[in-house]
Design a protein around this motif. Sequence first.
Motif, PDB file in Angstrom:
ATOM      1  N   SER A  29       0.868  -1.185   0.000  1.00  0.00           N
ATOM      2  CA  SER A  29       0.000   0.000   0.000  1.00  0.00           C
ATOM      3  C   SER A  29       0.895   1.222   0.000  1.00  0.00           C
ATOM      4  N   SER A  30       0.331   2.370  -0.325  1.00  0.00           N
ATOM      5  CA  SER A  30       1.088   3.626  -0.297  1.00  0.00           C
ATOM      6  C   SER A  30       0.154   4.719   0.192  1.00  0.00           C
ATOM      7  N   ASP A  31       0.579   5.374   1.251  1.00  0.00           N
ATOM      8  CA  ASP A  31      -0.256   6.418   1.836  1.00  0.00           C
ATOM      9  C   ASP A  31       0.148   7.803   1.360  1.00  0.00           C
ATOM     10  N   ARG A  32       1.421   7.968   1.041  1.00  0.00           N
ATOM     11  CA  ARG A  32       1.925   9.304   0.728  1.00  0.00           C
ATOM     12  C   ARG A  32       2.442   9.388  -0.703  1.00  0.00           C
ATOM     13  N   ASP A  33       3.587   8.755  -0.954  1.00  0.00           N
ATOM     14  CA  ASP A  33       4.177   8.733  -2.284  1.00  0.00           C
ATOM     15  C   ASP A  33       4.294   7.294  -2.757  1.00  0.00           C
ATOM     16  N   ASN A  34       4.315   7.106  -4.059  1.00  0.00           N
ATOM     17  CA  ASN A  34       4.582   5.786  -4.605  1.00  0.00           C
ATOM     18  C   ASN A  34       6.013   5.383  -4.267  1.00  0.00           C
ATOM     19  N   PRO A  35       6.283   4.084  -4.115  1.00  0.00           N
ATOM     20  CA  PRO A  35       7.634   3.679  -3.694  1.00  0.00           C
ATOM     21  C   PRO A  35       8.727   4.024  -4.688  1.00  0.00           C
ATOM     22  N   GLU A  36       8.386   4.316  -5.946  1.00  0.00           N
ATOM     23  CA  GLU A  36       9.411   4.694  -6.926  1.00  0.00           C
ATOM     24  C   GLU A  36      10.183   5.942  -6.515  1.00  0.00           C
ATOM     25  N   VAL A  37       9.594   6.768  -5.630  1.00  0.00           N
ATOM     26  CA  VAL A  37      10.275   8.008  -5.237  1.00  0.00           C
ATOM     27  C   VAL A  37      11.579   7.733  -4.511  1.00  0.00           C
ATOM     28  N   LEU A  38      11.743   6.534  -3.960  1.00  0.00           N
ATOM     29  CA  LEU A  38      12.978   6.211  -3.256  1.00  0.00           C
ATOM     30  C   LEU A  38      14.176   6.200  -4.188  1.00  0.00           C
ATOM     31  N   TYR A  39      13.925   6.094  -5.477  1.00  0.00           N
ATOM     32  CA  TYR A  39      15.015   5.991  -6.441  1.00  0.00           C
ATOM     33  C   TYR A  39      15.168   7.266  -7.259  1.00  0.00           C
ATOM     34  N   GLN A  40      14.592   8.345  -6.734  1.00  0.00           N
ATOM     35  CA  GLN A  40      14.779   9.671  -7.302  1.00  0.00           C
ATOM     36  C   GLN A  40      15.539  10.486  -6.265  1.00  0.00           C
ATOM     37  N   THR A  41      16.847  10.616  -6.432  1.00  0.00           N
ATOM     38  CA  THR A  41      17.714  11.128  -5.362  1.00  0.00           C
ATOM     39  C   THR A  41      18.144  12.573  -5.543  1.00  0.00           C
ATOM     40  N   ASP A  42      17.569  13.292  -6.489  1.00  0.00           N
ATOM     41  CA  ASP A  42      17.966  14.687  -6.696  1.00  0.00           C
ATOM     42  C   ASP A  42      17.787  15.488  -5.417  1.00  0.00           C
ATOM     43  N   GLY A  43      18.790  16.295  -5.086  1.00  0.00           N
ATOM     44  CA  GLY A  43      18.674  17.190  -3.939  1.00  0.00           C
ATOM     45  C   GLY A  43      19.233  16.649  -2.649  1.00  0.00           C
ATOM     46  N   ASN A  44      19.587  15.367  -2.593  1.00  0.00           N
ATOM     47  CA  ASN A  44      20.147  14.813  -1.367  1.00  0.00           C
ATOM     48  C   ASN A  44      21.657  15.060  -1.342  1.00  0.00           C
ATOM     49  N   VAL A  45      22.033  16.267  -1.000  1.00  0.00           N
ATOM     50  CA  VAL A  45      23.441  16.643  -0.987  1.00  0.00           C
ATOM     51  C   VAL A  45      23.792  17.203   0.384  1.00  0.00           C
ATOM     52  N   PHE A  46      25.096  17.267   0.679  1.00  0.00           N
ATOM     53  CA  PHE A  46      25.565  17.810   1.946  1.00  0.00           C
ATOM     54  C   PHE A  46      25.260  19.304   2.005  1.00  0.00           C
ATOM     55  N   SER A  47      24.524  19.718   3.001  1.00  0.00           N
ATOM     56  CA  SER A  47      24.154  21.121   3.115  1.00  0.00           C
ATOM     57  C   SER A  47      23.784  21.409   4.562  1.00  0.00           C
ATOM     58  N   GLU A  48      23.419  22.667   4.819  1.00  0.00           N
ATOM     59  CA  GLU A  48      23.018  23.021   6.181  1.00  0.00           C
ATOM     60  C   GLU A  48      21.699  22.377   6.561  1.00  0.00           C
ATOM     61  N   GLY A  49      20.877  22.060   5.606  1.00  0.00           N
ATOM     62  CA  GLY A  49      19.607  21.416   5.914  1.00  0.00           C
ATOM     63  C   GLY A  49      19.080  20.655   4.720  1.00  0.00           C
ATOM     64  N   ILE A  50      19.019  19.340   4.831  1.00  0.00           N
ATOM     65  CA  ILE A  50      18.432  18.537   3.760  1.00  0.00           C
ATOM     66  C   ILE A  50      16.973  18.297   4.115  1.00  0.00           C
ATOM     67  N   HIS A  51      16.085  18.785   3.287  1.00  0.00           N
ATOM     68  CA  HIS A  51      14.663  18.657   3.565  1.00  0.00           C
ATOM     69  C   HIS A  51      14.063  17.609   2.625  1.00  0.00           C
ATOM     70  N   LEU A  52      13.979  16.393   3.103  1.00  0.00           N
ATOM     71  CA  LEU A  52      13.403  15.330   2.290  1.00  0.00           C
ATOM     72  C   LEU A  52      11.920  15.605   2.081  1.00  0.00           C
ATOM     73  N   LYS A  53      11.507  15.549   0.842  1.00  0.00           N
ATOM     74  CA  LYS A  53      10.105  15.834   0.519  1.00  0.00           C
ATOM     75  C   LYS A  53       9.352  14.603   0.043  1.00  0.00           C
ATOM     76  N   LYS A  54      10.090  13.506  -0.197  1.00  0.00           N
ATOM     77  CA  LYS A  54       9.436  12.303  -0.700  1.00  0.00           C
ATOM     78  C   LYS A  54       9.975  11.079   0.024  1.00  0.00           C
ATOM     79  N   TRP A  55       9.062  10.203   0.396  1.00  0.00           N
ATOM     80  CA  TRP A  55       9.415   8.934   1.012  1.00  0.00           C
ATOM     81  C   TRP A  55       8.209   8.020   0.908  1.00  0.00           C
ATOM     82  N   TRP A  56       8.438   6.752   1.178  1.00  0.00           N
ATOM     83  CA  TRP A  56       7.328   5.802   1.112  1.00  0.00           C
ATOM     84  C   TRP A  56       6.772   5.535   2.498  1.00  0.00           C
ATOM     85  N   SER A  57       5.451   5.647   2.600  1.00  0.00           N
ATOM     86  CA  SER A  57       4.715   5.266   3.804  1.00  0.00           C
ATOM     87  C   SER A  57       3.577   4.342   3.406  1.00  0.00           C
ATOM     88  N   PRO A  58       3.379   3.256   4.138  1.00  0.00           N
ATOM     89  CA  PRO A  58       2.221   2.401   3.860  1.00  0.00           C
ATOM     90  C   PRO A  58       0.947   3.056   4.376  1.00  0.00           C
TER      91      PRO A  58
END
Length: 590
Positions: free
Chosen positions: A469-498
């Motif tokens: 099941s997926s409550d928030r984002d489809n699980p494919e978002v786990l393999y879209q890694t744009d923006g996950n870089v070393f910085s003062e604040g990494i704000h993850l906007k996508k993840w999988w939740s059942p």
Amino acid sequence: MISSFLFFGGALGQSKNKSYKEQWQFPPKDSSFIVTAAQQRELYATEEEMQWFKDAKFGVFVHWGPALLETNVLSWGRYGERPGAGRPAKKGVAKEVYDNLYKKFNPVNFDADRWMKQVKSWGAEYIVFTAKHHDGFCFFDAKNTDYDIMSTPYGKDIARQLADAAHKNNVKLFWYYSQPDWTHPDNLREKHYENYLPYMKEHLETLFTDYGKIDGIFWDHLATKYWQWDSYHIYKKMKEWQPGIISNARNGFGWPLQDRGDYDNPEQSLGPIDHHRYWEACLTMTDKWLYSPKGPIKTFESVLGMLVQVAGNGGNLLLNLGPDGKGEFVEEEVEEVQKIGEWIEKYGYTLKNTRRGIYMGGDYGASTQHEETLYLHFLEQLSDDAEAVFELPELPMKVKAVDGVTEGFKNYKVENGHLKLIFDKSDYQNNLDNIVKLELAKDPAEFERIETWEAIPVAASEFDVSASSSDRDNPEVLYQTDGNVFSEGIHLKKWWSPAKNDKNPTLTLEFNQPKKIRTVLLSEHIRTHSVRDFDIEIKDQSGDWKRIFKGSVIGEGLRIRLSGKKIYGIRLVVNKSRYRTEITAFNIYE
């Protein structure tokens, strides 16, 4: 000059051509506010001044304030303008309510001495306390405002008590001070330089001259420029008031040199494995910085894993706890952090007073070193059919002796260009961190660091992703890694939740062709480490699913070693989740 500020005027006069963030940025008052690279270098701490900080490895952050009476989001929970921020408030406590909560703030059980004793018992060496956050409330006796702790029903100087207790208990003390102030009428507005800047400077002079020895300053400039705070001149004065003081990097953008402050500040991220200078990871014990009574609390296992990874890769862990309205830390949070202290009492010498090791962090875990001693911290967990044998690239110096610090180490070999370490698998699996001590013929600090990452990621095109099941984002978002870089604040906007009603959530990868999988990497959202029981299953040639690993806590950056045999699919099965399952990584490597 003030006349050049384009955005001033009625209702802040926001230009249609400016973003919300840009409207708070404007030129310096005059040329004296602009500094050269040489002037910036004057502000850097010396290596001697930084030594205690690099030795410490673990500190405690405390976010606190009257806001907790109405919200669990400090400053950002207030509805109103946010000068210096990148976005306006879209919800929150009305400012007429928020700005008057201090009149009801009365932490009657606050005991600064007890706090410092707790900090010491947790194995931390320093504390960072929010003397003033973005909402402008002052936890010290501020002579130029009534919006301070002295005007609350409590009526006593919290900062004074903390400073006295820190000195008494040998705890290093940083004041957190937000340059932006969302409740001051002149902050980043037309009379910023005439009215707000002197107001801010008076605060800083009070904090760094009236409270004895202060060891550091934790700035938080948001999206502003260094000259807006006259950062060069004020920090130069602070170094006169407090010789040896050190500063984080959040002292404003725009400096001539890339490295701002004395160390970098990744937030809600473990940072890099080979950064060019020292850093400090700021993480929360719950999902919020402020007191969050119903929020997810990280386990000892999660925090320990992060502490080891951070220390081994060249940083400190600054762990935030939010006290309640009575002035006490949350009991369940304390129970978990106390276990960290017990672990540090036993094994802390393998982290404290060390530097990042010659082996970069990787699947195996991390390394630390001190002179000719190298500590290997093995965090990788093993599937049922994986051997407890680890290979690292051969060291560039002679290995004089190898001993197990924790139970289970059996032997080592140097062959075929590799250092091979062999463990008893049963003992290995019982340890959260398997530590091995190597005595070397030469100090490894004299040599280049060694990369250990050899796994090849399986491309997303080579498997199909599905979830129960997926409550928030489809699980494919786990393999879209744009923006996950070393910085003062990494704000993850996508993840999988059942879905909330999914009693047995699964996340499945089906391969187009059979794969020899060597490593599985799992992570949860760093704010919500929730999983308490999970399985890893593999699909064999017959199409049957077989459990090969049973785990409890996932946390951040959990690696699981597989046998490397061909499999046709792999599945994560979540059996128990205490809060809300939020998976940010389910990655596989050949």
